[in-house]
Design a protein around this motif. Structure first.
Motif, mmCIF file in Angstrom:
data_model
loop_
_atom_site.group_PDB
_atom_site.id
_atom_site.type_symbol
_atom_site.label_atom_id
_atom_site.label_comp_id
_atom_site.label_asym_id
_atom_site.label_seq_id
_atom_site.Cartn_x
_atom_site.Cartn_y
_atom_site.Cartn_z
ATOM 1 N N VAL A 163 69.294 22.939 21.198
ATOM 2 C CA VAL A 163 69.400 22.316 22.411
ATOM 3 C C VAL A 163 69.231 20.645 22.105
ATOM 4 O O VAL A 163 68.329 20.379 21.489
ATOM 5 N N GLY A 217 73.879 21.057 26.553
ATOM 6 C CA GLY A 217 73.324 21.312 25.229
ATOM 7 C C GLY A 217 74.261 22.129 24.258
ATOM 8 O O GLY A 217 75.301 22.416 24.629
ATOM 9 N N ALA A 277 78.474 18.637 22.119
ATOM 10 C CA ALA A 277 77.777 19.410 23.117
ATOM 11 C C ALA A 277 78.585 20.345 24.242
ATOM 12 O O ALA A 277 79.704 19.774 24.505
ATOM 13 N N LEU A 306 66.567 19.104 26.079
ATOM 14 C CA LEU A 306 67.843 19.491 26.630
ATOM 15 C C LEU A 306 67.755 18.607 28.045
ATOM 16 O O LEU A 306 66.944 17.738 28.504
#
Length: 321
Positions: free
Chosen positions: A294, A121, A162, A311
């Protein structure tokens, strides 16, 4: 094929080849905060869409001892986060298909109970622990709050868009005389956890050579997380000094000093060399990474202005010998 290198930490909490990184210590710190004070983070749980009363079992609401840093587990966790980031997979097995326990076993060979959490995330370590894993009922919270574990290694790596997080848990032989299990900072506050039969007689942040008392922030005095507020800008060195009621004393990291602030050319140095701090006046301050969202797929709180926030989380329940 896994490539394994030997870690040669000088002492407990010291750094080798930038491991554990500041982000990895931050992840470890909030894992221990959740363990010592699970009832104190309702606001964080609300951000993740869960609540203590509705979702936590009685055991998960019960405080646990903070987890020790194990360098082998940290190597295994770092390898896995970097592997997923570089190869583009998200799974407990290595991206080449190597079994999870085989991968951990190449770095950690105590043959104990093991567990693993992974997450992906655009968040920092606190959010990953308190709003992602602690709000998951797929084994993540159970791993974090398990009394079967006493050691932890964390791995953080940046992927495409991420961050990849890995927690590797174990039940093994832990070092004696280490009441401070981990310490970390976020640019404005410095934190250190504490786990002993009694509260610390002395727990101080040494920041740029100046001592500052650390005060209890979460948990109980004998089993909690302490902090000292001290915003920094230019690069400074720091470590924690401690003393127990029984008269033992020491440092975290044991032989070194960390650096905080902008323009630092190094993450860590032996305390004898920490005064130079490698400050580069022309270096740009690192991006703090705040305000990120997220990504992935599950649910988040329903409230005005919230869209579905996603997520990705995976948990591997303990393997027992």
């Amino acid at each position: 094929m896994l490539i394994v290198w030997a870690a040669a930490w000088a002492g407990y909490g010291d750094v080798e080849d930038s491991r554990p990184s500041a982000a990895e210590r931050w992840l470890h710190l909030w894992t221990n905060a959740a363990r010592v004070a699970p009832e104190e983070f309702e606001d964080d749980y609300a951000q993740g869409g869960c609540s203590l009363s509705a979702d936590f079992s009685a055991d998960e609401r019960s405080p646990k001892a903070p987890l020790y840093l194990d360098v082998g587990l940290a190597e295994a966790a770092r390898y896995h986060s970097e592997d997923m980031a570089s190869e583009g997979c998200f799974q407990h097995e290595s991206c080449d298909g190597t079994d999870t326990w085989a991968r951990i076993g190449r770095y950690y060979d105590e043959g104990s109970t093991l567990g693993e959490n992974i997450a992906l995330g655009q968040v920092d370590g606190r959010y990953a622990v308190l709003s992602m894993w602690m709000c998951s009922e797929s084994g993540h919270r159970a791993n974090i709050m398990s009394s079967s574990f006493n050691e932890l290694g964390t791995g953080v790596a940046e992927g495409t868009g991420a961050t990849l997080f890995t927690q590797d848990f174990a039940q093994g032989q832990v070092p004696e005389g280490q009441p401070v299990r981990i310490a970390a900072h976020d640019g404005s506050s410095f934190y250190a956890d504490w786990g002993d039969a009694s509260p610390p007689t002395r727990l101080e942040l040494v920041l740029d050579g100046q001592e500052r008392e650390m005060k209890l922030a979460h948990g109980a005095p004998e089993q909690g997380v302490y902090h000292a507020d001290s915003p920094v800008s230019a690069c400074v060195s720091w470590w924690v000094e401690w003393e127990t009621e029984s008269g033992q004393s020491g440092f975290f990291p044991e032989e070194g000093a960390y650096f905080a602030g902008s323009g630092c050319e190094a993450d860590w140095a032996l305390r004898a060399d920490a005064g130079s701090s490698g400050h580069d006046d022309e270096a740009d301050e690192e991006d703090g990474g705040s305000g990120l969202k997220v990504v992935g797929c599950t649910t988040a709180p329903s409230s005005p202005g919230w869209w579905l926030t996603c997520l990705i989380l995976l948990s591997l329940r303990p393997r027992r010998p």
